[in-house]
Design a protein around this motif. Sequence first.
Motif, PDB file in Angstrom:
ATOM      1  N   THR A 299     -71.659  33.353  39.591  1.00  0.00           N
ATOM      2  CA  THR A 299     -72.749  32.523  40.115  1.00  0.00           C
ATOM      3  C   THR A 299     -73.323  33.126  41.382  1.00  0.00           C
ATOM      4  OG1 THR A 299     -71.715  30.541  39.182  1.00  0.00           O
ATOM      5  CG2 THR A 299     -73.349  30.202  40.917  1.00  0.00           C
ATOM      6  N   ALA A 300     -72.456  33.651  42.243  1.00  0.00           N
ATOM      7  CA  ALA A 300     -72.925  34.270  43.479  1.00  0.00           C
ATOM      8  C   ALA A 300     -73.832  35.463  43.192  1.00  0.00           C
ATOM      9  CB  ALA A 300     -71.736  34.706  44.324  1.00  0.00           C
ATOM     10  N   LEU A 301     -73.503  36.237  42.174  1.00  0.00           N
ATOM     11  CA  LEU A 301     -74.353  37.364  41.804  1.00  0.00           C
ATOM     12  C   LEU A 301     -75.749  36.888  41.394  1.00  0.00           C
ATOM     13  CD1 LEU A 301     -71.711  39.419  39.807  1.00  0.00           C
ATOM     14  CD2 LEU A 301     -72.880  40.179  41.889  1.00  0.00           C
ATOM     15  N   CYS A 302     -75.804  35.765  40.662  1.00  0.00           N
ATOM     16  CA  CYS A 302     -77.103  35.219  40.264  1.00  0.00           C
ATOM     17  C   CYS A 302     -77.865  34.693  41.471  1.00  0.00           C
ATOM     18  CB  CYS A 302     -76.912  34.091  39.255  1.00  0.00           C
ATOM     19  SG  CYS A 302     -76.159  34.606  37.718  1.00  0.00           S
ATOM     20  N   LEU A 303     -77.163  33.995  42.361  1.00  0.00           N
ATOM     21  CA  LEU A 303     -77.813  33.482  43.573  1.00  0.00           C
ATOM     22  C   LEU A 303     -78.413  34.624  44.393  1.00  0.00           C
ATOM     23  CD1 LEU A 303     -75.087  30.902  44.679  1.00  0.00           C
ATOM     24  CD2 LEU A 303     -77.364  30.357  43.814  1.00  0.00           C
ATOM     25  N   ASP A 304     -77.750  35.773  44.370  1.00  0.00           N
ATOM     26  CA  ASP A 304     -78.213  36.923  45.147  1.00  0.00           C
ATOM     27  C   ASP A 304     -79.396  37.613  44.483  1.00  0.00           C
ATOM     28  OD1 ASP A 304     -77.949  38.809  47.323  1.00  0.00           O
ATOM     29  OD2 ASP A 304     -77.152  40.213  45.854  1.00  0.00           O
ATOM     30  N   ASP A 305     -79.407  37.616  43.135  1.00  0.00           N
ATOM     31  CA  ASP A 305     -80.437  38.368  42.410  1.00  0.00           C
ATOM     32  C   ASP A 305     -81.682  37.555  42.084  1.00  0.00           C
ATOM     33  OD1 ASP A 305     -78.856  40.607  42.401  1.00  0.00           O
ATOM     34  OD2 ASP A 305     -78.012  40.242  40.409  1.00  0.00           O
ATOM     35  N   ALA A 306     -81.544  36.241  41.964  1.00  0.00           N
ATOM     36  CA  ALA A 306     -82.596  35.425  41.370  1.00  0.00           C
ATOM     37  C   ALA A 306     -83.803  35.273  42.290  1.00  0.00           C
ATOM     38  CB  ALA A 306     -82.048  34.045  41.006  1.00  0.00           C
ATOM     39  N   GLY A 307     -84.927  35.009  41.666  1.00  0.00           N
ATOM     40  CA  GLY A 307     -86.143  34.719  42.402  1.00  0.00           C
ATOM     41  C   GLY A 307     -86.238  33.262  42.797  1.00  0.00           C
ATOM     42  N   ARG A 308     -87.414  32.874  43.265  1.00  0.00           N
ATOM     43  CA  ARG A 308     -87.588  31.520  43.795  1.00  0.00           C
ATOM     44  C   ARG A 308     -87.461  30.450  42.714  1.00  0.00           C
ATOM     45  NH1 ARG A 308     -93.064  29.521  46.768  1.00  0.00           N
ATOM     46  NH2 ARG A 308     -93.825  29.740  44.630  1.00  0.00           N
ATOM     47  N   ARG A 309     -88.015  30.707  41.548  1.00  0.00           N
ATOM     48  CA  ARG A 309     -88.056  29.668  40.514  1.00  0.00           C
ATOM     49  C   ARG A 309     -86.667  29.197  40.092  1.00  0.00           C
ATOM     50  NH1 ARG A 309     -91.835  30.776  35.518  1.00  0.00           N
ATOM     51  NH2 ARG A 309     -93.387  29.982  36.997  1.00  0.00           N
ATOM     52  N   PRO A 310     -85.700  30.084  39.771  1.00  0.00           N
ATOM     53  CA  PRO A 310     -84.371  29.578  39.407  1.00  0.00           C
ATOM     54  C   PRO A 310     -83.703  28.778  40.515  1.00  0.00           C
ATOM     55  CG  PRO A 310     -84.622  31.874  38.758  1.00  0.00           C
ATOM     56  CD  PRO A 310     -85.797  31.542  39.613  1.00  0.00           C
ATOM     57  N   HIS A 311     -83.907  29.182  41.773  1.00  0.00           N
ATOM     58  CA  HIS A 311     -83.343  28.426  42.886  1.00  0.00           C
ATOM     59  C   HIS A 311     -83.963  27.030  42.953  1.00  0.00           C
ATOM     60  CE1 HIS A 311     -80.750  31.225  45.193  1.00  0.00           C
ATOM     61  NE2 HIS A 311     -81.467  32.164  44.597  1.00  0.00           N
ATOM     62  N   MET A 312     -85.247  26.951  42.782  1.00  0.00           N
ATOM     63  CA  MET A 312     -85.920  25.653  42.817  1.00  0.00           C
ATOM     64  C   MET A 312     -85.469  24.778  41.652  1.00  0.00           C
ATOM     65  SD  MET A 312     -89.761  26.943  43.895  1.00  0.00           S
ATOM     66  CE  MET A 312     -90.497  25.328  43.679  1.00  0.00           C
ATOM     67  N   ALA A 313     -85.316  25.384  40.467  1.00  0.00           N
ATOM     68  CA  ALA A 313     -84.890  24.611  39.288  1.00  0.00           C
ATOM     69  C   ALA A 313     -83.472  24.074  39.465  1.00  0.00           C
ATOM     70  CB  ALA A 313     -84.977  25.483  38.038  1.00  0.00           C
ATOM     71  N   ALA A 314     -82.562  24.913  39.986  1.00  0.00           N
ATOM     72  CA  ALA A 314     -81.179  24.471  40.186  1.00  0.00           C
ATOM     73  C   ALA A 314     -81.111  23.361  41.230  1.00  0.00           C
ATOM     74  CB  ALA A 314     -80.305  25.652  40.605  1.00  0.00           C
ATOM     75  N   ALA A 315     -81.892  23.483  42.297  1.00  0.00           N
ATOM     76  CA  ALA A 315     -81.915  22.439  43.321  1.00  0.00           C
ATOM     77  C   ALA A 315     -82.496  21.148  42.769  1.00  0.00           C
ATOM     78  CB  ALA A 315     -82.720  22.917  44.529  1.00  0.00           C
ATOM     79  N   ALA A 316     -83.550  21.254  41.959  1.00  0.00           N
ATOM     80  CA  ALA A 316     -84.146  20.061  41.358  1.00  0.00           C
ATOM     81  C   ALA A 316     -83.153  19.376  40.417  1.00  0.00           C
ATOM     82  CB  ALA A 316     -85.426  20.436  40.613  1.00  0.00           C
ATOM     83  N   LEU A 317     -82.410  20.167  39.647  1.00  0.00           N
ATOM     84  CA  LEU A 317     -81.406  19.579  38.754  1.00  0.00           C
ATOM     85  C   LEU A 317     -80.348  18.831  39.550  1.00  0.00           C
ATOM     86  CD1 LEU A 317     -80.111  19.214  35.967  1.00  0.00           C
ATOM     87  CD2 LEU A 317     -78.976  21.433  36.285  1.00  0.00           C
ATOM     88  N   LEU A 318     -79.923  19.396  40.678  1.00  0.00           N
ATOM     89  CA  LEU A 318     -78.930  18.708  41.503  1.00  0.00           C
ATOM     90  C   LEU A 318     -79.485  17.383  42.021  1.00  0.00           C
ATOM     91  CD1 LEU A 318     -76.150  18.789  42.856  1.00  0.00           C
ATOM     92  CD2 LEU A 318     -77.223  19.949  44.802  1.00  0.00           C
ATOM     93  N   ALA A 319     -80.744  17.390  42.434  1.00  0.00           N
ATOM     94  CA  ALA A 319     -81.356  16.150  42.915  1.00  0.00           C
ATOM     95  C   ALA A 319     -81.431  15.108  41.800  1.00  0.00           C
ATOM     96  CB  ALA A 319     -82.744  16.434  43.478  1.00  0.00           C
ATOM     97  N   VAL A 320     -81.756  15.542  40.595  1.00  0.00           N
ATOM     98  CA  VAL A 320     -81.815  14.622  39.451  1.00  0.00           C
ATOM     99  C   VAL A 320     -80.436  14.042  39.157  1.00  0.00           C
ATOM    100  CG1 VAL A 320     -82.212  14.490  36.959  1.00  0.00           C
ATOM    101  CG2 VAL A 320     -83.862  15.659  38.435  1.00  0.00           C
ATOM    102  N   ILE A 321     -79.419  14.890  39.184  1.00  0.00           N
ATOM    103  CA  ILE A 321     -78.053  14.412  38.943  1.00  0.00           C
ATOM    104  C   ILE A 321     -77.670  13.384  40.008  1.00  0.00           C
ATOM    105  CG2 ILE A 321     -75.621  15.086  38.951  1.00  0.00           C
ATOM    106  CD1 ILE A 321     -76.503  17.744  37.682  1.00  0.00           C
ATOM    107  N   GLY A 322     -78.010  13.653  41.260  1.00  0.00           N
ATOM    108  CA  GLY A 322     -77.727  12.693  42.315  1.00  0.00           C
ATOM    109  C   GLY A 322     -78.436  11.369  42.081  1.00  0.00           C
ATOM    110  N   ALA A 323     -79.705  11.432  41.686  1.00  0.00           N
ATOM    111  CA  ALA A 323     -80.462  10.205  41.419  1.00  0.00           C
ATOM    112  C   ALA A 323     -79.860   9.426  40.253  1.00  0.00           C
ATOM    113  CB  ALA A 323     -81.922  10.558  41.136  1.00  0.00           C
ATOM    114  N   LEU A 324     -79.460  10.129  39.208  1.00  0.00           N
ATOM    115  CA  LEU A 324     -78.828   9.463  38.063  1.00  0.00           C
ATOM    116  C   LEU A 324     -77.519   8.797  38.467  1.00  0.00           C
ATOM    117  CD1 LEU A 324     -79.460  12.083  35.218  1.00  0.00           C
ATOM    118  CD2 LEU A 324     -80.566   9.854  35.509  1.00  0.00           C
ATOM    119  N   LEU A 325     -76.756   9.460  39.327  1.00  0.00           N
ATOM    120  CA  LEU A 325     -75.490   8.881  39.782  1.00  0.00           C
ATOM    121  C   LEU A 325     -75.745   7.607  40.589  1.00  0.00           C
ATOM    122  CD1 LEU A 325     -72.434   9.263  39.808  1.00  0.00           C
ATOM    123  CD2 LEU A 325     -72.687  10.663  41.864  1.00  0.00           C
ATOM    124  N   VAL A 326     -76.743   7.626  41.439  1.00  0.00           N
ATOM    125  CA  VAL A 326     -77.076   6.441  42.228  1.00  0.00           C
ATOM    126  C   VAL A 326     -77.500   5.295  41.313  1.00  0.00           C
ATOM    127  CG1 VAL A 326     -78.716   5.487  43.901  1.00  0.00           C
ATOM    128  CG2 VAL A 326     -77.691   7.741  44.290  1.00  0.00           C
TER     129      VAL A 326
END
Length: 568
Positions: A345-372
Amino acid sequence: MHDTLHQPLSTGATPSLSPALLWMLLGGFILLTLATLGVRTLVPPDEGRYAEIGREMFASGDWITTRLNGIKYFEKPPLQAWMNALTFTLFGPGEWQARLWTGLCGIIGVLMTAWAGRLVFSPRVGLYAGLVLASSLFWLAAGQINSLDMSLSGMMATCLAAMLIAQRDAATAGQRRAWMLLAWAAMALAMLAKGLVGVVLPGAVLVLYGAAARDWRVWTRLHMGKGLLLFCAIAAPWFILVAQRNPEQPWFFFVHEHFDRFLSPGHQREAPWYFFIVLLLPGLLPWLGWLPHALAAGARRRPGRFQPRLLLLIWFAFILVFFSMSSSKLPGYIVPVFPALAMLTALCLDDAGRRPHMAAAALLAVIGALLVAAAPVALATGRGGVAPELLRSYQPWLIAAGCILLGGGGLAWFYAARVRRDPAVLTMAVAGFLATHLVVAGFEGYGKERAGTALLPAIRAELTPSTRLYAVGRYEQSLTFYLGRPAILVEYVDEFGFGLQQEPHHALSGLDEFVAQWQRGGAAGLPGLAIASPAMYELLRQRGVPMRLVARDRRRVVISNQLTKGLP
């Protein structure tokens, strides 16, 4: 715009975070991990069981023959018991003392994973690998639980990290020798933690890696002669000594507890083949959005003789498949895969562009909202034998964890959108770390009810040095530790089956013998106290057995043979 979305968020192999901040993060991680070890009750069966084995070792001074409730107990090797007995010797018996070794193993695994990522790949990959592992739900939670899973996983993480560092193309001869000897030592400790898997899994991974990478020369770089000597010097003495004192131990441990358990159902741990695949989804939070990218990264071949990405992928895949094939499945079995996943995962975090980072962060926010949103609905009524009030008491903790994931995901998305990768990764890690601690800490209400600790004041008020303590129809894994004394088993065998074959005097032959002994003691003024299952209590009551109710809860009933409180 297209180029911006796909370009790396920043350049260079060194993270932009200041060294002072990194040291503060490390110190905070270690301090909070250790400080939270004692905030919860020891939950049965595993936490109470392994704490009690260590307590009995500490009390008896016998560090060779492991015992539970005074009965020989050879299901697992002694490393966890040794470490618990050591901490009890230094600090006295207690909850944080019982979890100290697993907490340290979790910390060691994170440090070794981060160091391997740094030396094998780059400083930034090392930082990211440490952040990912330190905040992954399964790894973090396992480090807060007194069980064998983190003891094994911490040693296997050390083995994996040492092997990667030793085999990297840039390693000198001296570095390769030193790190491979550390890998051999870690394998020996892994075997002392949970048995043959500590050797079989790394060995099989090396075989599969050699075949996949066509790198059979890796076997010439293992320092096998010195390594085997070191391995045997660490792992063999206990197995030799325990077999000398207990000739029945080798067959039970190596055959029954390894091959029979792996191949045969009937251990009440059966689950479908996809059980661990499903568990990976919550286990990798908050990094779930990176799982496909991480697995793809492992399959990419890079220039050089040694292929660390491929080794990491095989480590993950083989361990997952190996335990998926077993007839016995428990969630903690796959904890050893997370250091490899963290580096991928760290290798991907180091290599990836902006879009995958934004998508992963958005997914985390969605998971948090669903949990709430889902926590109040999902935990509104009792289910699975859990009282509704206990589930409702867990709601605020899950909602708070969901809010942290929602906020962390949103802030990480903000940083990623502004091409600030290091803050984005750090924000997700901190969110996952704090949310997991809330999820684990909120378990205390259920843990106390499961362990029965609310009954301790009433039980201790009745206990004297001469009181006979019975376990009738059930054995209390945690209460036995908290009371600091074993119980005489009545109508209960379960995991004590093999030990009772060797030492049958630790149990009564049946309910009739118990009733006769109970009544004789009561008539003679010899105090007896029994912790019984509700069904067994009703059976005794129907038989007219003289007893006084001391305390009860939903899971257990405590009775005395002294019909008037205060008798000797």
